[in-house]
Design a protein around this motif. Structure first.
Motif, PDB file in Angstrom:
ATOM      1  N   GLU A   1       7.450   3.433  14.078  1.00  0.00           N
ATOM      2  CA  GLU A   1       6.581   2.658  14.970  1.00  0.00           C
ATOM      3  C   GLU A   1       5.909   1.524  14.214  1.00  0.00           C
ATOM      4  OE1 GLU A   1       2.877   3.140  18.101  1.00  0.00           O
ATOM      5  OE2 GLU A   1       3.593   4.874  16.993  1.00  0.00           O
ATOM      6  N   LYS A   2       5.380   1.825  13.041  1.00  0.00           N
ATOM      7  CA  LYS A   2       4.718   0.796  12.233  1.00  0.00           C
ATOM      8  C   LYS A   2       5.722  -0.023  11.431  1.00  0.00           C
ATOM      9  CE  LYS A   2       0.405   3.374  11.616  1.00  0.00           C
ATOM     10  NZ  LYS A   2      -0.511   3.990  10.617  1.00  0.00           N
ATOM     11  N   HIS A   3       6.977   0.419  11.437  1.00  0.00           N
ATOM     12  CA  HIS A   3       8.034  -0.249  10.678  1.00  0.00           C
ATOM     13  C   HIS A   3       7.670  -0.304   9.193  1.00  0.00           C
ATOM     14  CE1 HIS A   3      11.556  -2.855  10.193  1.00  0.00           C
ATOM     15  NE2 HIS A   3      11.868  -2.455  11.414  1.00  0.00           N
ATOM     16  N   GLU A   4       7.247   0.852   8.658  1.00  0.00           N
ATOM     17  CA  GLU A   4       6.835   0.951   7.264  1.00  0.00           C
ATOM     18  C   GLU A   4       7.618   2.053   6.556  1.00  0.00           C
ATOM     19  OE1 GLU A   4       2.110  -0.378   7.545  1.00  0.00           O
ATOM     20  OE2 GLU A   4       2.663   1.698   7.080  1.00  0.00           O
ATOM     21  N   VAL A   5       7.822   1.836   5.272  1.00  0.00           N
ATOM     22  CA  VAL A   5       8.440   2.854   4.421  1.00  0.00           C
ATOM     23  C   VAL A   5       7.555   3.030   3.199  1.00  0.00           C
ATOM     24  CG1 VAL A   5      10.426   3.446   2.973  1.00  0.00           C
ATOM     25  CG2 VAL A   5      10.783   2.333   5.189  1.00  0.00           C
ATOM     26  N   ARG A   6       7.265   4.274   2.876  1.00  0.00           N
ATOM     27  CA  ARG A   6       6.451   4.580   1.692  1.00  0.00           C
ATOM     28  C   ARG A   6       7.120   5.661   0.867  1.00  0.00           C
ATOM     29  NH1 ARG A   6       1.252   2.572   1.726  1.00  0.00           N
ATOM     30  NH2 ARG A   6       0.602   1.602   3.689  1.00  0.00           N
ATOM     31  N   ILE A   7       6.957   5.542  -0.445  1.00  0.00           N
ATOM     32  CA  ILE A   7       7.326   6.615  -1.357  1.00  0.00           C
ATOM     33  C   ILE A   7       6.036   7.021  -2.048  1.00  0.00           C
ATOM     34  CG2 ILE A   7       8.641   7.284  -3.407  1.00  0.00           C
ATOM     35  CD1 ILE A   7      10.792   5.360  -2.578  1.00  0.00           C
TER      36      ILE A   7
ATOM     37  N   LYS B   1       3.903   1.425  -0.776  1.00  0.00           N
ATOM     38  CA  LYS B   1       4.586   0.845   0.362  1.00  0.00           C
ATOM     39  C   LYS B   1       5.786   0.046  -0.133  1.00  0.00           C
ATOM     40  CE  LYS B   1       3.843  -2.116   4.406  1.00  0.00           C
ATOM     41  NZ  LYS B   1       2.866  -2.947   5.152  1.00  0.00           N
ATOM     42  N   ILE B   2       6.939   0.267   0.489  1.00  0.00           N
ATOM     43  CA  ILE B   2       8.174  -0.401   0.097  1.00  0.00           C
ATOM     44  C   ILE B   2       8.494  -1.498   1.104  1.00  0.00           C
ATOM     45  CG2 ILE B   2      10.599  -0.090  -0.517  1.00  0.00           C
ATOM     46  CD1 ILE B   2       8.651   1.518  -2.243  1.00  0.00           C
ATOM     47  N   GLU B   3       8.637  -2.724   0.630  1.00  0.00           N
ATOM     48  CA  GLU B   3       8.946  -3.844   1.520  1.00  0.00           C
ATOM     49  C   GLU B   3      10.461  -3.951   1.700  1.00  0.00           C
ATOM     50  OE1 GLU B   3       6.874  -5.577   3.202  1.00  0.00           O
ATOM     51  OE2 GLU B   3       5.028  -4.844   2.279  1.00  0.00           O
ATOM     52  N   LEU B   4      10.921  -3.783   2.933  1.00  0.00           N
ATOM     53  CA  LEU B   4      12.345  -3.852   3.240  1.00  0.00           C
ATOM     54  C   LEU B   4      12.626  -4.957   4.252  1.00  0.00           C
ATOM     55  CD1 LEU B   4      13.226  -0.063   3.750  1.00  0.00           C
ATOM     56  CD2 LEU B   4      13.424  -1.413   1.651  1.00  0.00           C
ATOM     57  N   THR B   5      13.828  -5.541   4.168  1.00  0.00           N
ATOM     58  CA  THR B   5      14.268  -6.467   5.210  1.00  0.00           C
ATOM     59  C   THR B   5      14.642  -5.653   6.442  1.00  0.00           C
ATOM     60  OG1 THR B   5      16.608  -6.399   4.611  1.00  0.00           O
ATOM     61  CG2 THR B   5      15.217  -8.003   3.445  1.00  0.00           C
TER      62      THR B   5
ATOM     63  N   LYS C   1      12.267  14.006   1.120  1.00  0.00           N
ATOM     64  CA  LYS C   1      11.547  14.225  -0.137  1.00  0.00           C
ATOM     65  C   LYS C   1      10.231  13.452  -0.105  1.00  0.00           C
ATOM     66  CE  LYS C   1      15.955  14.962  -2.457  1.00  0.00           C
ATOM     67  NZ  LYS C   1      16.899  14.537  -3.499  1.00  0.00           N
ATOM     68  N   ASP C   2      10.008  12.535  -1.047  1.00  0.00           N
ATOM     69  CA  ASP C   2       8.751  11.776  -1.080  1.00  0.00           C
ATOM     70  C   ASP C   2       8.791  10.513  -0.225  1.00  0.00           C
ATOM     71  OD1 ASP C   2       7.619  13.598  -2.809  1.00  0.00           O
ATOM     72  OD2 ASP C   2       8.247  12.522  -4.613  1.00  0.00           O
ATOM     73  N   LEU C   3       9.951  10.241   0.374  1.00  0.00           N
ATOM     74  CA  LEU C   3      10.113   9.016   1.164  1.00  0.00           C
ATOM     75  C   LEU C   3       9.740   9.290   2.613  1.00  0.00           C
ATOM     76  CD1 LEU C   3      13.054   6.516   0.935  1.00  0.00           C
ATOM     77  CD2 LEU C   3      12.203   7.257   3.156  1.00  0.00           C
TER      78      LEU C   3
END
Length: 230
Positions: free
Chosen positions: A146-152, A156-160, A139-141
């Motif tokens: 590679e960049k170890h990033e998550v966005r909705i 940008k969503i900060e995850l452990t 969906k929007d996620l």
């Protein structure tokens, strides 16, 4: 392979000596500290590969130290294993939610601690970026492995590290029900001795960060079994 550096923080001298001796025997370089303030100051100046952190410390306790470590530049994903003489579930859950990668109650088996340290380090190494740029989308996620990033959307969503790994395996197996034991094995890399609540804690924290606790559009709980990505 470069020698891995471990920082052990505990206010009991015999515990420090015991852990230091056994880790050095297994090829690790070990530094010890007996309070949280010195731990934080040390980490600001000298890089390590993993921290073994006691919960009950003089001054600021292990939970607060864990929280502060996560705010230091470059240390958001530093592996942390927490030790404590307290075994209440609320302490364990709080430690995990603050970003600890593992949790052991005293008295503990030194051999088990060494095994868990090796497992956490192995999982960390497995997460090193590859040359392949993979975008995973639900969906929007959007997850950029590679960049170890998550966005909705644009956020940008900060995850452990563990939250990122959980989300990745759920997306890669979208539509499949993944049991808690399978997630423990895949994300933590070893038998977690039945502590499936660890998965629940991380999933709950992950849901909150991606807004799924309110919308329920991404992760579905399969009662008595595990989870799946919708």
């Amino acid at each position: 392979m470069a020698q891995k550096k471990i920082l052990v923080v505990d206010d009991e001298e015999h515990i420090l000596e015991l852990i230091k001796f056994n880790l050095e025997k297994n090829g690790f370089e070990v530094t010890t500290k007996d309070n949280g303030e010195e731990c934080i100051q040390f980490l600001r100046e000298i890089p390590v590969d993993l921290v073994v952190l006691d919960l009950m410390l003089p001054g600021i306790d292990g939970l607060e130290v864990c929280k502060k470590i996560r705010t230091i530049d470059g240390l958001a994903k530093l592996p942390i294993i927490m030790l404590t003489a307290r075994s209440e579930e609320t302490d364990r859950i709080l430690g995990l939610e603050l970003g600890a990668d593992d949790y052991m109650a005293k008295p503990f088996s030194v051999r088990e601690l060494v095994a868990r340290i090796k497992a956490v380090l192995r999982r960390t190494e497995d997460q090193q970026p590859t040359v392949k740029n993979t975008l995973l989308k639900v969906k929007d996620l959007v997850m950029d492995t590679e960049k170890h990033e998550v966005r909705i959307g644009s956020e940008k969503i900060e995850l452990t590290l563990k939250e990122f790994e959980l989300l990745k395996i759920l997306i890669e197996n979208r539509g499949k029900v993944l049991s808690r034991n399978l997630l423990l094995d895949e994300v933590w890399g070893y038998d977690y001795f039945g502590e499936t609540r660890t998965v629940d804690v991380h999933i709950r924290h992950l849901r909150k960060k991606i807004g799924d606790d309110e919308t329920g559009e991404y992760i579905e709980t399969i009662r008595g079994v595990g989870y799946k990505m919708k």
